[in-house]
Motif scaffolding. Structure first.
Motif, PDB file in Angstrom:
ATOM      1  N   THR A 156       0.803  -1.225   0.000  1.00  0.00           N
ATOM      2  CA  THR A 156       0.000   0.000   0.000  1.00  0.00           C
ATOM      3  C   THR A 156       0.835   1.274   0.000  1.00  0.00           C
ATOM      4  OG1 THR A 156      -0.220  -0.203   2.412  1.00  0.00           O
ATOM      5  CG2 THR A 156      -2.013  -1.067   1.058  1.00  0.00           C
ATOM      6  N   GLU A 157       2.154   1.156   0.060  1.00  0.00           N
ATOM      7  CA  GLU A 157       2.961   2.361  -0.110  1.00  0.00           C
ATOM      8  C   GLU A 157       2.825   2.910  -1.522  1.00  0.00           C
ATOM      9  OE1 GLU A 157       6.447   3.357   2.157  1.00  0.00           O
ATOM     10  OE2 GLU A 157       6.785   1.233   2.546  1.00  0.00           O
ATOM     11  N   ILE A 158       2.430   2.084  -2.469  1.00  0.00           N
ATOM     12  CA  ILE A 158       2.213   2.566  -3.839  1.00  0.00           C
ATOM     13  C   ILE A 158       0.802   3.106  -3.999  1.00  0.00           C
ATOM     14  CG2 ILE A 158       1.327   0.491  -5.015  1.00  0.00           C
ATOM     15  CD1 ILE A 158       3.570   1.165  -7.181  1.00  0.00           C
ATOM     16  N   GLY A 159      -0.049   2.848  -2.999  1.00  0.00           N
ATOM     17  CA  GLY A 159      -1.425   3.329  -3.032  1.00  0.00           C
ATOM     18  C   GLY A 159      -2.400   2.262  -2.578  1.00  0.00           C
ATOM     19  N   GLY A 160      -3.601   2.681  -2.245  1.00  0.00           N
ATOM     20  CA  GLY A 160      -4.634   1.771  -1.781  1.00  0.00           C
ATOM     21  C   GLY A 160      -5.100   0.831  -2.876  1.00  0.00           C
ATOM     22  N   LYS A 161      -5.542  -0.355  -2.485  1.00  0.00           N
ATOM     23  CA  LYS A 161      -5.881  -1.383  -3.463  1.00  0.00           C
ATOM     24  C   LYS A 161      -7.219  -1.133  -4.158  1.00  0.00           C
ATOM     25  CE  LYS A 161      -4.602  -5.529  -3.022  1.00  0.00           C
ATOM     26  NZ  LYS A 161      -4.704  -6.940  -2.590  1.00  0.00           N
ATOM     27  N   ARG A 162      -7.999  -0.195  -3.656  1.00  0.00           N
ATOM     28  CA  ARG A 162      -9.265   0.143  -4.310  1.00  0.00           C
ATOM     29  C   ARG A 162      -9.170   1.477  -5.042  1.00  0.00           C
ATOM     30  NH1 ARG A 162     -14.010  -2.370  -0.373  1.00  0.00           N
ATOM     31  NH2 ARG A 162     -12.777  -4.132   0.384  1.00  0.00           N
ATOM     32  N   GLU A 163      -7.932   1.939  -5.266  1.00  0.00           N
ATOM     33  CA  GLU A 163      -7.686   3.207  -5.949  1.00  0.00           C
ATOM     34  C   GLU A 163      -7.125   2.939  -7.341  1.00  0.00           C
ATOM     35  OE1 GLU A 163      -5.077   5.430  -3.433  1.00  0.00           O
ATOM     36  OE2 GLU A 163      -6.378   5.236  -1.676  1.00  0.00           O
ATOM     37  N   THR A 164      -7.774   3.478  -8.345  1.00  0.00           N
ATOM     38  CA  THR A 164      -7.370   3.251  -9.733  1.00  0.00           C
ATOM     39  C   THR A 164      -5.925   3.671  -9.968  1.00  0.00           C
ATOM     40  OG1 THR A 164      -9.632   3.559 -10.494  1.00  0.00           O
ATOM     41  CG2 THR A 164      -7.895   3.841 -12.124  1.00  0.00           C
ATOM     42  N   ALA A 165      -5.505   4.788  -9.359  1.00  0.00           N
ATOM     43  CA  ALA A 165      -4.151   5.307  -9.592  1.00  0.00           C
ATOM     44  C   ALA A 165      -3.077   4.314  -9.154  1.00  0.00           C
ATOM     45  CB  ALA A 165      -3.971   6.632  -8.860  1.00  0.00           C
ATOM     46  N   SER A 166      -3.374   3.472  -8.169  1.00  0.00           N
ATOM     47  CA  SER A 166      -2.388   2.498  -7.692  1.00  0.00           C
ATOM     48  C   SER A 166      -1.988   1.538  -8.815  1.00  0.00           C
ATOM     49  CB  SER A 166      -2.948   1.701  -6.514  1.00  0.00           C
ATOM     50  OG  SER A 166      -3.344   2.562  -5.466  1.00  0.00           O
ATOM     51  N   TYR A 167      -2.960   1.112  -9.582  1.00  0.00           N
ATOM     52  CA  TYR A 167      -2.702   0.138 -10.650  1.00  0.00           C
ATOM     53  C   TYR A 167      -1.971   0.791 -11.818  1.00  0.00           C
ATOM     54  CZ  TYR A 167      -5.719  -2.610  -7.738  1.00  0.00           C
ATOM     55  OH  TYR A 167      -6.245  -3.270  -6.645  1.00  0.00           O
ATOM     56  N   ALA A 168      -2.260   2.056 -12.055  1.00  0.00           N
ATOM     57  CA  ALA A 168      -1.509   2.787 -13.080  1.00  0.00           C
ATOM     58  C   ALA A 168      -0.041   2.916 -12.667  1.00  0.00           C
ATOM     59  CB  ALA A 168      -2.131   4.169 -13.301  1.00  0.00           C
ATOM     60  N   ARG A 169       0.191   3.177 -11.379  1.00  0.00           N
ATOM     61  CA  ARG A 169       1.578   3.279 -10.895  1.00  0.00           C
ATOM     62  C   ARG A 169       2.297   1.936 -11.008  1.00  0.00           C
ATOM     63  NH1 ARG A 169      -1.056   5.699  -6.252  1.00  0.00           N
ATOM     64  NH2 ARG A 169      -1.243   7.960  -6.564  1.00  0.00           N
ATOM     65  N   ILE A 170       1.599   0.862 -10.689  1.00  0.00           N
ATOM     66  CA  ILE A 170       2.206  -0.467 -10.777  1.00  0.00           C
ATOM     67  C   ILE A 170       2.572  -0.781 -12.225  1.00  0.00           C
ATOM     68  CG2 ILE A 170       1.720  -2.934 -10.584  1.00  0.00           C
ATOM     69  CD1 ILE A 170       0.159  -2.272  -8.003  1.00  0.00           C
ATOM     70  N   ALA A 171       1.662  -0.497 -13.151  1.00  0.00           N
ATOM     71  CA  ALA A 171       1.955  -0.745 -14.563  1.00  0.00           C
ATOM     72  C   ALA A 171       3.176   0.043 -15.008  1.00  0.00           C
ATOM     73  CB  ALA A 171       0.741  -0.387 -15.422  1.00  0.00           C
ATOM     74  N   GLU A 172       3.263   1.285 -14.561  1.00  0.00           N
ATOM     75  CA  GLU A 172       4.422   2.110 -14.915  1.00  0.00           C
ATOM     76  C   GLU A 172       5.695   1.527 -14.318  1.00  0.00           C
ATOM     77  OE1 GLU A 172       5.893   6.795 -14.676  1.00  0.00           O
ATOM     78  OE2 GLU A 172       4.052   6.168 -13.675  1.00  0.00           O
ATOM     79  N   ALA A 173       5.621   1.060 -13.066  1.00  0.00           N
ATOM     80  CA  ALA A 173       6.793   0.485 -12.413  1.00  0.00           C
ATOM     81  C   ALA A 173       7.239  -0.810 -13.093  1.00  0.00           C
ATOM     82  CB  ALA A 173       6.498   0.230 -10.936  1.00  0.00           C
ATOM     83  N   ILE A 174       6.266  -1.610 -13.527  1.00  0.00           N
ATOM     84  CA  ILE A 174       6.587  -2.860 -14.209  1.00  0.00           C
ATOM     85  C   ILE A 174       7.143  -2.583 -15.601  1.00  0.00           C
ATOM     86  CG2 ILE A 174       5.549  -4.928 -15.242  1.00  0.00           C
ATOM     87  CD1 ILE A 174       3.631  -5.027 -12.870  1.00  0.00           C
ATOM     88  N   GLY A 175       6.638  -1.504 -16.226  1.00  0.00           N
ATOM     89  CA  GLY A 175       7.072  -1.171 -17.574  1.00  0.00           C
ATOM     90  C   GLY A 175       6.283  -1.903 -18.648  1.00  0.00           C
ATOM     91  N   ILE A 176       5.038  -2.269 -18.321  1.00  0.00           N
ATOM     92  CA  ILE A 176       4.157  -2.963 -19.260  1.00  0.00           C
ATOM     93  C   ILE A 176       2.831  -2.212 -19.308  1.00  0.00           C
ATOM     94  CG2 ILE A 176       2.885  -5.115 -19.692  1.00  0.00           C
ATOM     95  CD1 ILE A 176       5.157  -6.646 -18.437  1.00  0.00           C
ATOM     96  N   GLU A 177       2.265  -2.101 -20.502  1.00  0.00           N
ATOM     97  CA  GLU A 177       0.989  -1.402 -20.648  1.00  0.00           C
ATOM     98  C   GLU A 177      -0.077  -2.057 -19.761  1.00  0.00           C
ATOM     99  OE1 GLU A 177       0.011   1.331 -22.471  1.00  0.00           O
ATOM    100  OE2 GLU A 177       2.165   1.634 -22.762  1.00  0.00           O
ATOM    101  N   PRO A 178      -0.940  -1.247 -19.126  1.00  0.00           N
ATOM    102  CA  PRO A 178      -1.973  -1.819 -18.256  1.00  0.00           C
ATOM    103  C   PRO A 178      -2.798  -2.908 -18.931  1.00  0.00           C
ATOM    104  CG  PRO A 178      -1.890   0.557 -17.976  1.00  0.00           C
ATOM    105  CD  PRO A 178      -0.962   0.232 -19.113  1.00  0.00           C
ATOM    106  N   LYS A 179      -3.121  -2.742 -20.220  1.00  0.00           N
ATOM    107  CA  LYS A 179      -3.965  -3.715 -20.916  1.00  0.00           C
ATOM    108  C   LYS A 179      -3.305  -5.084 -21.046  1.00  0.00           C
ATOM    109  CE  LYS A 179      -2.390  -2.277 -25.530  1.00  0.00           C
ATOM    110  NZ  LYS A 179      -1.657  -3.522 -25.814  1.00  0.00           N
ATOM    111  N   ASP A 180      -1.994  -5.136 -20.820  1.00  0.00           N
ATOM    112  CA  ASP A 180      -1.255  -6.393 -20.944  1.00  0.00           C
ATOM    113  C   ASP A 180      -0.968  -7.048 -19.597  1.00  0.00           C
ATOM    114  OD1 ASP A 180      -1.112  -6.287 -23.747  1.00  0.00           O
ATOM    115  OD2 ASP A 180       0.590  -4.908 -23.652  1.00  0.00           O
TER     116      ASP A 180
END
Length: 233
Positions: A156-180
Motif C-alpha cells: 500500500t505504499e504505492i497506493g490503496g488497493k481500491r484506488e485506480t491510480a495504484s494500478y496505473a503506478r504499478i503498470a508504470e513500475a513494471i514497464g508494461i501497458e496496463p492492458k497487458d
C-alpha cells in the motif's frame, strides 16, 4: 481475455485462505505486539512506524504502551494501515523463522505459478501486507520458498488497493501497458479499480472463503473462477 504479458496477484483469498491470515497471523501479531514494542521500539526501522501511529492518534508523541494498544485495536478491526502492516511483518518474521507456522497456499497455486513463470510470464504480487511480509509469506509457504517465481512486489505504499491510480503506478513500475497485465483478486472493488486503470481482471471466488458463490451482477462483469486451474490464458 487477451494474452497477458504479466500477472499481478493478490494473496489473501486469492493464493491463500482468508482464515490463515485471520486465525493464525493476526492473533500471533496481536499477542506479540506489546513485547515487540518494548524490546525493539527504539530501533530506527521500528520507531518510524510507531511515530507514524503516534502522530495519527494524538498529533504528537504518546506512550508506546498506548501505541501498542492502538495497533492491537487496528488488528481487531482488520485496518489496512501501512504502519500496522509493516510492524506485523516484522513480528511474523519471528514466527516463520521459529517454525511456529508456514504460510497457507491453496493446493494448485504453486504448480500454476511455476507453469506461468516457466512460460515466460513475469509474476508480481500486490497485497495490503507489507513487501517484507509478502516475501516472508512466500518464502515460508506450505510449498517451500516461492520468492524466486516473482519479479516484484507491491504494497500500500504505492497506493490503496481500491484506488485506480495504484494500478496505473504499478503498470508504470513494471514497464508494461496496463492492458497487458492480468490482476487476480477475490475483492470485486479492487478488480473494479484495476479495470478502470486498464488492466485485465479475474475474480477468485473460492468456496472455502466465500460459501455463497458470487455470480451474475455480483461479479461486476469480471471473469469468475474458483481456482487458478480454471484461469485460461
Amino acid at each position: 481475455m487477451s494474452q497477458p504479458r504479466a500477472i499481478l496477484t493478490d494473496i489473501e483469498g486469492t493464493t491463500s485462505s482468508i482464515s490463515f491470515v485471520k486465525e493464525v497471523l493476526f492473533p500471533y501479531a496481536r499477542a506479540a505486539l506489546p513485547g515487540f514494542v518494548r524490546e525493539h521500539g527504539q530501533q530506527p526501522d521500528v520507531r518510524r512506524w510507531l511515530d507514524a501511529v503516534a502522530t495519527e492518534i494524538a498529533a504528537g508523541a504518546c506512550q508506546d504502551e498506548v501505541i501498542a494498544e492502538t495497533l492491537q485495536g487496528w488488528i481487531d478491526q482488520d485496518r489496512k494501515h501501512t504502519a500496522l502492516k509493516a510492524l506485523q511483518g516484522m513480528i511474523w518474521e519471528v514466527g516463520y523463522r521459529n517454525g511456529d507456522y508456514t504460510a497457507h497456499l491453496y493446493p494448485e497455486v504453486a504448480a500454476v505459478l511455476r507453469g506461468w513463470q516457466a512460460a515466460g510470464l513475469p509474476l508480481y504480487v500486490y497485497s495490503s501486507g507489507s513487501v517484507p511480509a509478502q516475501k516472508l509469506f512466500f518464502g515460508f509457504s506450505d510449498a517451500g520458498d516461492l520468492n524466486g517465481l516473482f519479479s516484484g512486489n507491491f504494497d500500500t505504499e504505492i497506493g490503496g488497493k481500491r484506488e485506480t491510480a495504484s494500478y496505473a503506478r504499478i503498470a508504470e513500475a513494471i514497464g508494461i501497458e496496463p492492458k497487458d497485465i492480468l490482476f487476480l483478486s477475490d475483492i470485486v472493488e479492487e478488480l473494479d479499480a484495476a479495470r478502470e486503470a486498464g488492466l485485465q481482471t479475474v475474480l477468485l471466488d473460492r468456496l472455502s472463503d466465500y460459501p455463497m458463490p458470487r455470480t451474475g451482477d455480483a461479479t461486476h462483469g469480471h471473469t469468475r473462477v474458483e481456482n487458478f486451474q480454471q484461469i485460461t490464458l
